[in-house]
Design an enzyme around this catalytic site. Structure first.
Site, short mmCIF file in Angstrom:
data_model
loop_
_atom_site.label_atom_id
_atom_site.label_comp_id
_atom_site.label_asym_id
_atom_site.label_seq_id
_atom_site.Cartn_x
_atom_site.Cartn_y
_atom_site.Cartn_z
N THR A 121 0.82 -1.21 0.00
CA THR A 121 0.00 0.00 0.00
C THR A 121 0.86 1.26 0.00
O THR A 121 2.00 1.25 0.48
CB THR A 121 -0.90 0.01 1.26
OG1 THR A 121 -1.43 1.31 1.47
CG2 THR A 121 -0.14 -0.36 2.52
N ASP A 122 0.28 2.36 -0.49
CA ASP A 122 0.99 3.66 -0.45
C ASP A 122 1.16 4.17 0.97
O ASP A 122 1.96 5.07 1.22
CB ASP A 122 0.25 4.71 -1.31
CG ASP A 122 -1.14 5.07 -0.78
OD1 ASP A 122 -1.70 4.31 0.04
OD2 ASP A 122 -1.67 6.13 -1.19
N GLU A 123 0.38 3.60 1.92
CA GLU A 123 0.44 4.11 3.30
C GLU A 123 1.81 3.87 3.94
O GLU A 123 2.13 4.50 4.95
CB GLU A 123 -0.66 3.47 4.17
CG GLU A 123 -2.04 3.86 3.70
CD GLU A 123 -3.08 3.78 4.81
OE1 GLU A 123 -2.72 3.85 5.99
OE2 GLU A 123 -4.26 3.65 4.46
N TYR A 146 -1.25 -0.38 11.17
CA TYR A 146 -1.51 -1.09 9.90
C TYR A 146 -0.37 -0.84 8.92
O TYR A 146 0.22 -1.79 8.38
CB TYR A 146 -2.85 -0.60 9.30
CG TYR A 146 -2.99 -0.88 7.82
CD1 TYR A 146 -3.17 -2.18 7.35
CD2 TYR A 146 -2.93 0.16 6.88
CE1 TYR A 146 -3.29 -2.44 5.99
CE2 TYR A 146 -3.06 -0.09 5.52
CZ TYR A 146 -3.23 -1.39 5.07
OH TYR A 146 -3.34 -1.65 3.73
N LYS A 150 2.50 -3.44 7.22
CA LYS A 150 2.65 -3.60 5.77
C LYS A 150 4.09 -3.26 5.36
O LYS A 150 4.68 -3.93 4.52
CB LYS A 150 1.66 -2.70 5.01
CG LYS A 150 0.20 -3.04 5.19
CD LYS A 150 -0.21 -4.40 4.64
CE LYS A 150 -0.17 -4.47 3.13
NZ LYS A 150 -0.70 -5.78 2.64
N1 NAD Z 1 -8.39 -1.26 0.23
C1 NAD Z 1 -7.46 -0.43 -0.20
O1 NAD Z 1 -7.74 0.75 -0.48
C2 NAD Z 1 -6.03 -0.90 -0.37
C3 NAD Z 1 -5.11 -0.07 -1.01
C4 NAD Z 1 -3.79 -0.52 -1.22
C5 NAD Z 1 -3.44 -1.80 -0.79
N2 NAD Z 1 -4.35 -2.59 -0.16
C6 NAD Z 1 -3.92 -3.94 0.25
O2 NAD Z 1 -4.64 -4.86 -0.55
C7 NAD Z 1 -4.88 -6.07 0.19
C8 NAD Z 1 -6.38 -6.39 0.17
O3 NAD Z 1 -7.09 -5.29 0.74
P1 NAD Z 1 -8.69 -5.32 0.82
O4 NAD Z 1 -9.14 -3.92 0.88
O5 NAD Z 1 -9.24 -6.23 -0.21
O6 NAD Z 1 -8.88 -5.97 2.27
P2 NAD Z 1 -10.08 -6.85 2.83
O7 NAD Z 1 -10.03 -6.66 4.30
O8 NAD Z 1 -11.33 -6.56 2.09
O9 NAD Z 1 -9.65 -8.35 2.47
C9 NAD Z 1 -8.64 -9.04 3.16
C10 NAD Z 1 -8.93 -10.52 3.07
O10 NAD Z 1 -7.87 -11.21 3.75
C11 NAD Z 1 -8.45 -12.28 4.49
N3 NAD Z 1 -7.56 -12.61 5.61
C12 NAD Z 1 -7.28 -11.83 6.70
N4 NAD Z 1 -6.43 -12.47 7.50
C13 NAD Z 1 -6.17 -13.68 6.93
C14 NAD Z 1 -5.34 -14.77 7.27
N5 NAD Z 1 -4.61 -14.78 8.40
N6 NAD Z 1 -5.28 -15.83 6.43
C15 NAD Z 1 -6.01 -15.84 5.29
N7 NAD Z 1 -6.82 -14.85 4.92
C16 NAD Z 1 -6.89 -13.76 5.72
C17 NAD Z 1 -9.80 -11.74 4.95
O11 NAD Z 1 -10.66 -12.81 5.30
C18 NAD Z 1 -10.25 -10.95 3.74
O12 NAD Z 1 -10.99 -11.75 2.85
C19 NAD Z 1 -4.34 -5.82 1.59
O13 NAD Z 1 -3.06 -6.38 1.66
C20 NAD Z 1 -4.23 -4.30 1.70
O14 NAD Z 1 -3.19 -3.94 2.55
C21 NAD Z 1 -5.63 -2.19 0.06
#
Ligand code: NAD
Length: 332
Positions: A121-123, A146, A150
């Site tokens: 993530t950009d964070e 968080y 990451k």
């Molecule tokens: N949402 C955003 O704006 C954003 C932006 C940049 C990067 N990201 C990154 O993208 C990825 C997905 O983000 P998202 O928004 O879809 O999150 P989300 O919370 O919707 O999905 C995360 C998924 O991971 C699963 N999970 C959590 N812990 C687990 C474990 N121990 N074992 C197996 N599965 C597990 C959860 O059940 C869930 O389905 C993350 O790594 C996040 O850091 C998100």
């Protein structure tokens, strides 16, 4: 090709799987997800594909991950604890999943010599207030638990590349929006509370700037990197839509025809970064990826999706997911 997708029942992982099968019908995807908060198998319910299988398990289960990575060509990890507010209330699950979970995948990757796509993530760059946009060589400077977990995972991936020569790519994307996002995040929470005529909370003065990208542009970027990305590299991903939280909320209220009187300013989130801003010219120049969605059109489509799919979000909504200051809650 065989893909192991971890966290594919979440917002971005499920978009990746839906999008992937539209473009590559002959590839196989195994989706491993522990079905924690934010996940929803309904996100994939229309997926009827013989090349897809779901496994409920934890990325920290080293034995299971080892056996699945052995069978895969490429591993894409979306599994994470992903909500900043929850990480402020209780950082431990973030340390366990985001750091130890990544470690578990990395160990299997190095043992079986497979390709790893680490979704970050950009964070991790921290606050860009008063600075120019961060590129992939900028200092990592996370502000909240968080982002720190990451960032730790990013360092682990880089160290496995340097030390063991694993095949890996790290992506750092900005804030995503689109259908199937869990209701506790800013956009769905604003849409749902507005639909219900509940006050819409804005942290602090609402002037925090985030850069927004439609989730399909993000997953398309990841797909391009799987085929064209260079191992060991980090790629920023942004659509250059830098907008304040206040403007986002006002735009949503406008689309829904609601009054700005619904806005309620609440105490700011601790450690709240004022601005995120990254530069993604590297992926544009080297891979040729660029975002397709036009922000205002995509926002309107997204709001309409939540209006038309209340049966998807109603069962997920309770006082906690819609809470105005979730970091004050005692999350398990
Ligand atoms: N949402 C955003 O704006 C954003 C932006 C940049 C990067 N990201 C990154 O993208 C990825 C997905 O983000 P998202 O928004 O879809 O999150 P989300 O919370 O919707 O999905 C995360 C998924 O991971 C699963 N999970 C959590 N812990 C687990 C474990 N121990 N074992 C197996 N599965 C597990 C959860 O059940 C869930 O389905 C993350 O790594 C996040 O850091 C998100």
């Amino acid at each position: 090709m065989n893909f192991l997708v971890c966290g594919g029942a979440g917002f971005i992982g499920s978009a990746f799987i839906r999008n992937f099968f539209q473009n590559h019908n002959n590839s196989k995807i195994t989706n491993l997800d522990f079905l924690t908060i934010g996940s929803n198998l309904e996100n994939l319910k229309n997926l009827e594909n013989k090349n897809y299988q779901f496994i409920k398990d934890d990325i920290r289960n080293e034995e299971k991950i080892n056996s699945l990575v052995k069978e895969a060509d490429v591993v894409v990890n979306f599994a994470a604890e992903s909500h900043v507010d929850r990480s402020i209330a209780n950082p431990k699950p973030f340390i366990e999943t985001n750091i130890l979970g990544t470690y578990s995948i990395l160990e299997a990757i190095r043992k079986h010599d497979k390709m790893f796509i680490h979704v970050s993530t950009d964070e991790i760059y921290g606050d860009a207030e008063g600075k120019s946009s961060f590129d992939e060589d900028s200092q990592i400077n996370p502000s909240n638990p968080y982002a720190a977990t990451k960032a730790a995972a990013d360092h682990l991936v880089a160290s496995y590349y340097i030390t063991y020569g694993i095949k890996c790519i790290t992506t750092r994307c900005t804030n995503n929006f689109g259908p199937y996002q869990f209701p506790e995040k800013l956009m769905p929470k604003t849409i749902i509370r507005s639909i219900k005529n509940l006050k819409v909370p804005l942290y602090g003065n609402g002037q925090q700037v985030r850069s927004w990208i439609h989730v399909y542009d993000h997953v398309q970027a990841i797909e391009s990197l799987i085929s064209k990305g260079k191992s060991g590299q980090v790629y920023n991903i942004t659509a250059y839509n830098e907008i304040t939280n206040k403007t986002i909320v006002e735009k949503i209220l406008d689309i829904l025809g609601k009054s700005y009187d619904l806005i309620e300013y609440v105490k700011d989130r601790p450690g709240h970064d004022k601005r995120y801003s990254i530069d993604s010219s590297k992926i544009q120049k080297e891979i040729g990826w660029k975002p397709r969605c036009q922000f205002d059109d995509a926002l309107e489509e997204t709001v309409n999706w939540y209006l038309e799919n209340q049966q998807w979000w109603e069962p997920l909504v309770d006082e906690n997911t819609l809470h105005p200051q979730p970091w004050t809650l005692d999350w398990e």
